[in-house]
Design a protein around this motif. Structure first.
Motif, PDB file in Angstrom:
ATOM      1  N   VAL A 209       0.375  -0.871   0.236  1.00  0.00           N
ATOM      2  CA  VAL A 209       0.017  -0.102  -0.239  1.00  0.00           C
ATOM      3  C   VAL A 209       0.463   1.113  -0.241  1.00  0.00           C
ATOM      4  CG1 VAL A 209      -1.844   1.105   1.216  1.00  0.00           C
ATOM      5  CG2 VAL A 209      -1.988  -1.258   1.446  1.00  0.00           C
ATOM      6  N   ASP A 210       1.064   2.154  -1.205  1.00  0.00           N
ATOM      7  CA  ASP A 210       1.684   3.423  -1.125  1.00  0.00           C
ATOM      8  C   ASP A 210       1.510   4.164  -0.184  1.00  0.00           C
ATOM      9  OD1 ASP A 210       3.346   1.562  -3.712  1.00  0.00           O
ATOM     10  OD2 ASP A 210       2.018   3.036  -4.557  1.00  0.00           O
ATOM     11  N   LEU A 211       2.270   4.666   0.862  1.00  0.00           N
ATOM     12  CA  LEU A 211       1.744   5.862   1.898  1.00  0.00           C
ATOM     13  C   LEU A 211       2.710   6.842   1.353  1.00  0.00           C
ATOM     14  CD1 LEU A 211       3.813   3.842   4.544  1.00  0.00           C
ATOM     15  CD2 LEU A 211       0.999   3.899   4.572  1.00  0.00           C
ATOM     16  N   ARG A 212       3.114   7.402   0.552  1.00  0.00           N
ATOM     17  CA  ARG A 212       3.028   9.037  -0.695  1.00  0.00           C
ATOM     18  C   ARG A 212       3.182   9.539   0.701  1.00  0.00           C
ATOM     19  NH1 ARG A 212      -2.319   8.825  -3.512  1.00  0.00           N
ATOM     20  NH2 ARG A 212      -3.223   7.539  -2.156  1.00  0.00           N
ATOM     21  N   LEU A 213       3.897   9.704   1.758  1.00  0.00           N
ATOM     22  CA  LEU A 213       4.007  10.877   2.292  1.00  0.00           C
ATOM     23  C   LEU A 213       5.138  12.128   1.758  1.00  0.00           C
ATOM     24  CD1 LEU A 213       5.294   8.338   5.108  1.00  0.00           C
ATOM     25  CD2 LEU A 213       3.644   9.472   5.196  1.00  0.00           C
ATOM     26  N   GLU A 214       5.985  11.867   1.053  1.00  0.00           N
ATOM     27  CA  GLU A 214       6.799  12.644   0.694  1.00  0.00           C
ATOM     28  C   GLU A 214       5.641  13.604   0.242  1.00  0.00           C
ATOM     29  OE1 GLU A 214      10.923  12.283  -0.153  1.00  0.00           O
ATOM     30  OE2 GLU A 214      10.785  10.320  -0.317  1.00  0.00           O
ATOM     31  N   GLU A 215       4.778  13.334  -1.580  1.00  0.00           N
ATOM     32  CA  GLU A 215       3.874  14.345  -1.855  1.00  0.00           C
ATOM     33  C   GLU A 215       2.862  15.136  -0.979  1.00  0.00           C
ATOM     34  OE1 GLU A 215       0.893  11.761  -4.155  1.00  0.00           O
ATOM     35  OE2 GLU A 215       3.331  10.498  -4.449  1.00  0.00           O
ATOM     36  N   SER A 216       2.582  14.523   0.445  1.00  0.00           N
ATOM     37  CA  SER A 216       1.770  15.089   1.088  1.00  0.00           C
ATOM     38  C   SER A 216       2.716  15.613   1.570  1.00  0.00           C
ATOM     39  CB  SER A 216       1.001  14.220   1.636  1.00  0.00           C
ATOM     40  OG  SER A 216       0.301  13.158   0.998  1.00  0.00           O
ATOM     41  N   ASP A 217       3.448  16.313   1.813  1.00  0.00           N
ATOM     42  CA  ASP A 217       4.466  16.899   3.078  1.00  0.00           C
ATOM     43  C   ASP A 217       3.956  16.523   4.181  1.00  0.00           C
ATOM     44  OD1 ASP A 217       6.602  19.039   3.552  1.00  0.00           O
ATOM     45  OD2 ASP A 217       4.855  19.908   3.383  1.00  0.00           O
ATOM     46  N   LEU A 218       4.315  15.044   4.395  1.00  0.00           N
ATOM     47  CA  LEU A 218       3.878  14.353   6.116  1.00  0.00           C
ATOM     48  C   LEU A 218       5.692  13.682   6.387  1.00  0.00           C
ATOM     49  CD1 LEU A 218       0.547  13.298   5.890  1.00  0.00           C
ATOM     50  CD2 LEU A 218       0.791  15.021   7.395  1.00  0.00           C
ATOM     51  N   ALA A 219       5.601  13.288   7.381  1.00  0.00           N
ATOM     52  CA  ALA A 219       6.647  12.599   7.818  1.00  0.00           C
ATOM     53  C   ALA A 219       6.204  11.444   9.127  1.00  0.00           C
ATOM     54  CB  ALA A 219       7.823  12.787   8.038  1.00  0.00           C
ATOM     55  N   ILE A 220       6.647  10.129   9.128  1.00  0.00           N
ATOM     56  CA  ILE A 220       6.193   9.263  10.431  1.00  0.00           C
ATOM     57  C   ILE A 220       7.632   9.942  11.796  1.00  0.00           C
ATOM     58  CG2 ILE A 220       5.936   7.359  11.378  1.00  0.00           C
ATOM     59  CD1 ILE A 220       3.832   8.128   9.853  1.00  0.00           C
ATOM     60  N   GLU A 298      -7.480   7.781  -0.891  1.00  0.00           N
ATOM     61  CA  GLU A 298      -8.048   9.728  -0.470  1.00  0.00           C
ATOM     62  C   GLU A 298      -6.251  10.108  -0.169  1.00  0.00           C
ATOM     63  OE1 GLU A 298     -10.563  10.788   2.745  1.00  0.00           O
ATOM     64  OE2 GLU A 298     -11.801   8.911   2.517  1.00  0.00           O
ATOM     65  N   GLY A 299      -5.157   8.897   0.409  1.00  0.00           N
ATOM     66  CA  GLY A 299      -3.642   9.132   0.946  1.00  0.00           C
ATOM     67  C   GLY A 299      -3.736   9.573   2.265  1.00  0.00           C
ATOM     68  N   PRO A 300      -1.959   9.852   2.543  1.00  0.00           N
ATOM     69  CA  PRO A 300      -2.547   9.426   3.951  1.00  0.00           C
ATOM     70  C   PRO A 300      -2.827  10.273   4.832  1.00  0.00           C
ATOM     71  CG  PRO A 300      -0.543  10.396   3.108  1.00  0.00           C
ATOM     72  CD  PRO A 300      -1.776   9.818   2.253  1.00  0.00           C
ATOM     73  N   THR A 301      -2.928  11.863   4.138  1.00  0.00           N
ATOM     74  CA  THR A 301      -3.752  12.821   5.124  1.00  0.00           C
ATOM     75  C   THR A 301      -5.041  12.075   5.869  1.00  0.00           C
ATOM     76  OG1 THR A 301      -4.844  13.882   2.782  1.00  0.00           O
ATOM     77  CG2 THR A 301      -2.601  14.818   3.721  1.00  0.00           C
ATOM     78  N   GLY A 302      -6.057  11.179   5.687  1.00  0.00           N
ATOM     79  CA  GLY A 302      -7.374  11.334   6.367  1.00  0.00           C
ATOM     80  C   GLY A 302      -7.625  10.031   7.382  1.00  0.00           C
ATOM     81  N   ILE A 303      -6.386   9.726   7.276  1.00  0.00           N
ATOM     82  CA  ILE A 303      -6.053   8.268   8.632  1.00  0.00           C
ATOM     83  C   ILE A 303      -5.265   8.911  10.006  1.00  0.00           C
ATOM     84  CG2 ILE A 303      -5.285   7.349   6.532  1.00  0.00           C
ATOM     85  CD1 ILE A 303      -2.324   7.053   7.945  1.00  0.00           C
ATOM     86  N   GLY A 304      -5.482  10.207  10.272  1.00  0.00           N
ATOM     87  CA  GLY A 304      -5.562  10.445  11.600  1.00  0.00           C
ATOM     88  C   GLY A 304      -6.541  10.083  12.754  1.00  0.00           C
ATOM     89  N   ASP A 305      -7.448   9.979  12.586  1.00  0.00           N
ATOM     90  CA  ASP A 305      -8.385   9.855  13.561  1.00  0.00           C
ATOM     91  C   ASP A 305      -8.661   8.171  13.521  1.00  0.00           C
ATOM     92  OD1 ASP A 305      -9.333  12.299  13.354  1.00  0.00           O
ATOM     93  OD2 ASP A 305     -10.902  12.194  12.153  1.00  0.00           O
TER      94      ASP A 305
END
Length: 394
Positions: A209-220, A298-305
């Motif tokens: 499952v592609d995480l696409r963190l960099e393109e969303s300007d996110l990091a773990i 949707e990408g990683p921005t939607g998994i916070g909750d």
């Protein structure tokens, strides 16, 4: 990583006075979501991290195995035939060498799954690592994966990735004595760079499952609380026992088979603690499935909750969190993280925070201040990126 590879080779040469034939490595892992679902035959979503354990190895011309580590001055030595005896082989090893149960367990498990240890040469191996120990990032699976990958090649065993997962899992369960599922070993051996591993722990099937963190300007961001945990401890085993009790009383093979309506209907006939343990597993399985769907659509921005709901369930229903972990989650969310949860088996270890890159320093400073205010020891914080699984490096 090149510096650590060089250090591993130099460590081998210092201890054994000759050069290794190769260096192999396997990563630690972060579990994005899906905690304690693995041994309930459920779903998990880990990814390998860019922190690895390296194993420099060379075959010998006799049947002796020698293992050493950068973290210890002791060299543990025994014959292959003694390793074949199983966990009893560790009875004469001192406390400083107890870590050797992980690589020696791999040797034993290879024998259990078809390798003819009596017909194979011994070896010398030296390991070095930048995977933190006791942080919930699976330093044990990293050791197991590195050695299993090395021996599979030099002994010409021809095991595939799924078989090596089985080898490392048996080593940890039956030789070391830690009752874990296959999550850690699968992530360490099978992960692909840039992606999480969506794993069905019933049949071992997986997909990326592609995480696409960099393109969303996110990091773990990993927040290692420095509260060490131990998988072989009684607390972990007690959680597994409660899950098995729930499955037995519900008449199913594993909690993977229980739906939410079925669990609700059985609430009055289950012990309260057993019910809460089962509620975590049933809801956590669904959170994994929901997270995979959100990431793909949707990408990683939607998994916070979903991440925070997972932490809340581990805190309240599975009761495996600690005050330090809870504080790290709370502060990370208050200061800019989109989602945060403890990761790993619990009772200590680390929190992961899905954080916008511009907010990383803000979150780190806030956590340092909150830990100091509460009188906790300073946490270690660092970024991790989804990385490649086990491989040969040199």
């Amino acid at each position: 990583m090149s510096e650590l590879i060089d250090d591993t080779q130099a460590g081998f040469e210092r201890r054994y006075s000759y050069a290794p034939s190769g260096i192999w490595s396997s990563p630690g892992r972060v579990n994005l979501i899906g905690e304690h679902t693995d041994y309930n035959e459920g779903f998990v979503l880990p990814f390998a991290i860019d922190r690895r354990t390296f194993a420099a190895l060379a075959l010998r011309d006799d049947d002796v195995v020698r293992v050493s580590s950068a973290a210890s001055d002791e060299i543990v030595s025994m014959k292959l035939a003694d390793v074949s005896a199983g966990a009893s082989a560790m009875e004469g090893v001192g406390d400083a060498g107890r870590w050797a149960a992980y690589p020696l367990g791999v040797v034993w498990a290879l024998g259990q799954l078809g390798a003819d240890l009596a017909g194979l040469p011994g070896f010398d191996v030296h390991v070095d690592s930048d995977v933190p120990i006791g942080a919930g990032l699976s330093s044990s699976a990293a050791i197991e994966g590195a050695l299993a990958t090395a021996l599979n090649e030099v002994w010409r065993l021809g095991f595939d990735g799924a078989q090596l997962v089985d080898v490392c899992h048996r080593a940890e369960n039956d030789f070391v004595g830690a009752p874990t599922g296959i999550l850690d070993q699968s992530a360490s051996l099978l992960s692909q760079e840039g992606a999480a591993l969506f794993l069905d722990c019933r049949d071992g099937s997986s997909s990326t499952v592609d995480l696409r963190l960099e393109e969303s300007d996110l990091a773990i961001l990993v927040i290692d609380t420095k509260v060490a945990h131990e998988h072989a401890s009684g607390d972990y085993a007690a959680r597994r026992e409660a899950c098995e009790t729930a499955a037995r009383e519900l008449g199913v093979r594993a909690l993977r088979d229980v739906t939410w309506p079925q669990l609700l209907a059985a609430r009055d006939r289950l012990d309260g603690v057993v019910y809460r343990r089962a509620r975590h597993i049933v809801t956590e399985n669904q959170r994994v499935l929901d997270t995979v769907e959100v990431l793909r659509n949707e990408g990683p921005t939607g998994i916070g909750d979903l991440m925070f709901a997972s932490h809340r369930s581990m805190r309240d229903d599975f009761e495996i969190s600690t005050p330090e972990l809870d504080l790290a989650v709370e502060i990370a969310l208050n200061y800019g993280a989109l989602g945060a949860r403890m990761t790993g088996g619990g009772f200590g270890g680390s929190v992961i925070a899905l954080t916008p890159v511009p907010m990383i320093t803000h979150v780190q400073v806030a956590i340092d201040g909150a830990f100091a205010e509460h009188g906790y020891g300073g946490p270690e914080m660092f970024l991790v990126w989804p990385s490649q699984g086990a491989r040969r490096d040199r």
